[in-house]
Design a protein around this motif. Structure first.
Motif, mmCIF file in Angstrom:
data_model
loop_
_atom_site.group_PDB
_atom_site.id
_atom_site.type_symbol
_atom_site.label_atom_id
_atom_site.label_comp_id
_atom_site.label_asym_id
_atom_site.label_seq_id
_atom_site.Cartn_x
_atom_site.Cartn_y
_atom_site.Cartn_z
ATOM 1 N N ALA A 97 -36.239 -104.676 42.169
ATOM 2 C CA ALA A 97 -36.440 -103.497 43.019
ATOM 3 C C ALA A 97 -36.072 -102.214 42.275
ATOM 4 C CB ALA A 97 -35.610 -103.632 44.299
ATOM 5 N N ALA A 98 -35.013 -102.281 41.449
ATOM 6 C CA ALA A 98 -34.618 -101.122 40.644
ATOM 7 C C ALA A 98 -35.706 -100.791 39.626
ATOM 8 C CB ALA A 98 -33.295 -101.393 39.939
ATOM 9 N N ARG A 99 -36.267 -101.819 39.024
ATOM 10 C CA ARG A 99 -37.363 -101.600 38.070
ATOM 11 C C ARG A 99 -38.569 -100.961 38.757
ATOM 12 N NH1 ARG A 99 -40.311 -106.861 36.773
ATOM 13 N NH2 ARG A 99 -41.110 -106.254 38.831
ATOM 14 N N ASP A 100 -38.874 -101.440 39.972
ATOM 15 C CA ASP A 100 -40.000 -100.862 40.730
ATOM 16 C C ASP A 100 -39.729 -99.394 41.084
ATOM 17 O OD1 ASP A 100 -41.273 -103.288 40.593
ATOM 18 O OD2 ASP A 100 -40.741 -103.898 42.651
ATOM 19 N N ALA A 101 -38.490 -99.089 41.412
ATOM 20 C CA ALA A 101 -38.127 -97.704 41.739
ATOM 21 C C ALA A 101 -38.313 -96.797 40.522
ATOM 22 C CB ALA A 101 -36.682 -97.644 42.234
ATOM 23 N N LYS A 102 -37.951 -97.309 39.365
ATOM 24 C CA LYS A 102 -38.118 -96.530 38.133
ATOM 25 C C LYS A 102 -39.596 -96.268 37.852
ATOM 26 C CE LYS A 102 -36.760 -96.478 33.244
ATOM 27 N NZ LYS A 102 -36.025 -97.205 32.173
ATOM 28 N N ALA A 103 -40.421 -97.297 38.047
ATOM 29 C CA ALA A 103 -41.871 -97.121 37.842
ATOM 30 C C ALA A 103 -42.444 -96.135 38.845
ATOM 31 C CB ALA A 103 -42.578 -98.471 37.958
ATOM 32 N N ALA A 104 -41.981 -96.212 40.092
ATOM 33 C CA ALA A 104 -42.459 -95.292 41.132
ATOM 34 C C ALA A 104 -42.039 -93.857 40.833
ATOM 35 C CB ALA A 104 -41.918 -95.716 42.495
ATOM 36 N N LEU A 105 -40.833 -93.708 40.290
ATOM 37 C CA LEU A 105 -40.357 -92.372 39.921
ATOM 38 C C LEU A 105 -41.246 -91.769 38.846
ATOM 39 C CD1 LEU A 105 -38.209 -90.131 40.053
ATOM 40 C CD2 LEU A 105 -36.898 -91.420 38.342
ATOM 41 N N SER A 106 -41.588 -92.559 37.848
ATOM 42 C CA SER A 106 -42.463 -92.081 36.778
ATOM 43 C C SER A 106 -43.833 -91.681 37.324
ATOM 44 C CB SER A 106 -42.618 -93.176 35.712
ATOM 45 O OG SER A 106 -43.510 -92.765 34.698
ATOM 46 N N ALA A 107 -44.401 -92.530 38.176
ATOM 47 C CA ALA A 107 -45.718 -92.236 38.753
ATOM 48 C C ALA A 107 -45.675 -90.988 39.632
ATOM 49 C CB ALA A 107 -46.207 -93.436 39.564
ATOM 50 N N SER A 108 -44.581 -90.811 40.366
ATOM 51 C CA SER A 108 -44.460 -89.656 41.260
ATOM 52 C C SER A 108 -44.370 -88.347 40.484
ATOM 53 C CB SER A 108 -43.216 -89.820 42.150
ATOM 54 O OG SER A 108 -43.345 -90.937 43.002
ATOM 55 N N LEU A 109 -43.549 -88.326 39.453
ATOM 56 C CA LEU A 109 -43.415 -87.110 38.646
ATOM 57 C C LEU A 109 -44.748 -86.763 37.970
ATOM 58 C CD1 LEU A 109 -39.909 -87.596 36.973
ATOM 59 C CD2 LEU A 109 -40.495 -86.240 38.989
ATOM 60 N N SER A 110 -45.449 -87.782 37.517
ATOM 61 C CA SER A 110 -46.752 -87.549 36.899
ATOM 62 C C SER A 110 -47.735 -86.953 37.906
ATOM 63 C CB SER A 110 -47.295 -88.862 36.337
ATOM 64 O OG SER A 110 -48.579 -88.680 35.777
ATOM 65 N N SER A 111 -47.749 -87.480 39.130
ATOM 66 C CA SER A 111 -48.650 -86.967 40.168
ATOM 67 C C SER A 111 -48.304 -85.537 40.547
ATOM 68 C CB SER A 111 -48.571 -87.870 41.409
ATOM 69 O OG SER A 111 -49.079 -89.149 41.138
ATOM 70 N N LEU A 112 -47.035 -85.216 40.528
ATOM 71 C CA LEU A 112 -46.598 -83.869 40.892
ATOM 72 C C LEU A 112 -46.858 -82.855 39.779
ATOM 73 C CD1 LEU A 112 -43.271 -84.849 42.665
ATOM 74 C CD2 LEU A 112 -45.363 -84.005 43.756
ATOM 75 N N ASN A 113 -47.325 -83.321 38.632
ATOM 76 C CA ASN A 113 -47.766 -82.421 37.563
ATOM 77 C C ASN A 113 -49.261 -82.116 37.671
ATOM 78 O OD1 ASN A 113 -45.333 -81.986 36.215
ATOM 79 N ND2 ASN A 113 -45.549 -83.832 34.956
ATOM 80 N N ALA A 114 -49.845 -82.444 38.805
ATOM 81 C CA ALA A 114 -51.286 -82.235 39.001
ATOM 82 C C ALA A 114 -51.633 -80.756 38.827
ATOM 83 C CB ALA A 114 -51.710 -82.712 40.384
ATOM 84 N N ARG A 115 -52.828 -80.529 38.280
ATOM 85 C CA ARG A 115 -53.275 -79.149 38.086
ATOM 86 C C ARG A 115 -54.721 -79.026 38.511
ATOM 87 N NH1 ARG A 115 -52.697 -77.996 31.813
ATOM 88 N NH2 ARG A 115 -53.545 -75.979 32.456
ATOM 89 N N TYR A 116 -55.064 -77.817 38.936
ATOM 90 C CA TYR A 116 -56.446 -77.483 39.274
ATOM 91 C C TYR A 116 -56.838 -76.306 38.397
ATOM 92 C CZ TYR A 116 -60.619 -76.438 42.005
ATOM 93 O OH TYR A 116 -61.930 -76.224 42.398
ATOM 94 N N GLY A 117 -57.721 -76.555 37.435
ATOM 95 C CA GLY A 117 -58.020 -75.512 36.459
ATOM 96 C C GLY A 117 -56.786 -75.250 35.623
ATOM 97 N N ASP A 118 -56.371 -74.000 35.565
ATOM 98 C CA ASP A 118 -55.172 -73.621 34.804
ATOM 99 C C ASP A 118 -53.935 -73.549 35.691
ATOM 100 O OD1 ASP A 118 -56.674 -73.372 32.496
ATOM 101 O OD2 ASP A 118 -57.170 -71.267 32.875
ATOM 102 N N ARG A 119 -54.034 -74.031 36.900
ATOM 103 C CA ARG A 119 -52.973 -73.853 37.891
ATOM 104 C C ARG A 119 -52.274 -75.183 38.199
ATOM 105 N NH1 ARG A 119 -53.139 -70.107 42.707
ATOM 106 N NH2 ARG A 119 -51.681 -70.928 44.233
#
Length: 326
Positions: free
Chosen positions: A112-134
């Motif tokens: 479960a800890a390993r899954d949480a770490k993977a979810a954290l990585s995926a979440s931070l990556s998704s929150l770096n989403a950009r539209y054009g230069d924004r």
């Protein structure tokens, strides 16, 4: 030079001017036959030109407004998609961790800890989403990447765990880390702005998002070999964090629902623009539309006249040459 030559020259010059006028008229009529609209609106409308120009400007304004609405719709859609990924990444982790820690199954806790770490990585990556230069989750700092990878965050949380005297002390330090303006969250992790001028935007410093990231980070270091395992109150801490993660997921759902209100309002505004455009287009066409069949018929007649004018000009030129030679 005899009188015939003078007369022929005058006729040729007159025909040349006539041909030039015909070509201009053919160009204009050809455009009207293609577009279905009078080319010279000032001449056609006379005193009604002001009304037509206002209608044309209103249509142009609608086109501009639609571009803005489409831009907003695209950004909202991408924000929703990113938050959906955050939700999906953390789904099931809270329940799995509660089950594992409650049964004191170390292997399952580690999974479960390993899954949480993977979810954290995926979440931070998704929150770096950009539209054009924004960057969409960076608040007003739209040109700034909100997050680097998760390693810095996990290193900070592990350092807090190592220095904590027990789980209560860990929780206190963790609160300061995430809520204080001088805490590690704002100083080391989140690089965007905490403010957003656009009311439809969401920053990654939003309480719902920050709570979920916090919970995932704690669970990611909650494995039996992690720094939290040696603290007094470890089991209770993991259980409370798991319950908090479940609550954070609900907060993300509510956040997405709020964004859905903006999306619905945006869709209504687009439909309103469509209706206005239909009415204004009909009114503008009534003022400026040219019957394309009529224009095509006139064009054919003009082309026939032009061909005849070219023929007459050629014959006059031949007569002038014969007269000169004679």
């Amino acid at each position: 030079m005899d009188r015939f030559s003078i007369s022929s020259g005058l006729m040729t010059a007159s025909l040349g001017q006539h041909i030039s006028e015909l070509r201009t008229q053919i160009g204009k009529t050809s455009t009207e036959a293609t577009t279905g609209r009078y080319e010279d609106l000032t001449l056609h409308l006379s005193g009604r030109i002001g009304k037509a120009m206002l209608g044309q400007k209103a249509l142009a304004d609608i086109s501009t407004d639609r571009e803005v609405l489409n831009l907003r719709a695209s950004r909202l859609s991408l924000i929703q998609t990113s938050l959906g990924t955050v939700q999906e990444s953390s789904s099931g982790i809270a329940a799995n961790m509660l089950s594992a820690i409650g049964g004191e199954h170390e292997t399952d806790v580690g999974i479960a800890a390993r899954d949480a770490k993977a979810a954290l990585s995926a979440s931070l990556s998704s929150l770096n989403a950009r539209y054009g230069d924004r960057f969409l989750f960076a608040g007003d700092a739209t040109s700034t990447l909100p997050f680097s990878d998760q390693s810095a965050l996990l290193a900070d949380i592990e350092l807090i765990a190592d220095s904590a005297t027990d789980s209560a002390d860990f929780a206190t330090q963790l609160d300061d880390y995430f809520t204080s303006p001088t805490g590690g969250w704002l100083q080391n992790i989140y690089q965007g702005s905490t403010t957003a001028s656009d009311p439809e935007s969401v920053t990654a410093d939003n309480d719902a998002i920050k709570s979920l990231i916090r919970d995932l980070a704690v669970l990611a270091i909650s494995g039996p070999d992690g720094p939290l395992a040696s603290l007094d109150g470890y089991k209770t801490l993991v259980q409370e964090t798991s319950l908090s993660l479940s609550s954070s997921e609900t907060q993300i759902t509510n956040l997405r629902a709020d964004l859905g209100v903006y999306e619905e309002r945006n869709a209504i505004e687009q439909k309103t623009l469509d209706t206005e455009e239909t009415v204004l287009t009909a009114s503008f066409n009534d003022l400026t539309a040219r019957d394309q069949y009529e224009a095509a018929t006139e064009l054919q007649s003009l082309q026939t006249t032009l061909e005849a004018s070219y023929l007459i000009t050629a014959r006059l030129s031949q007569l002038s040459l014969l007269n000169y030679l004679g």
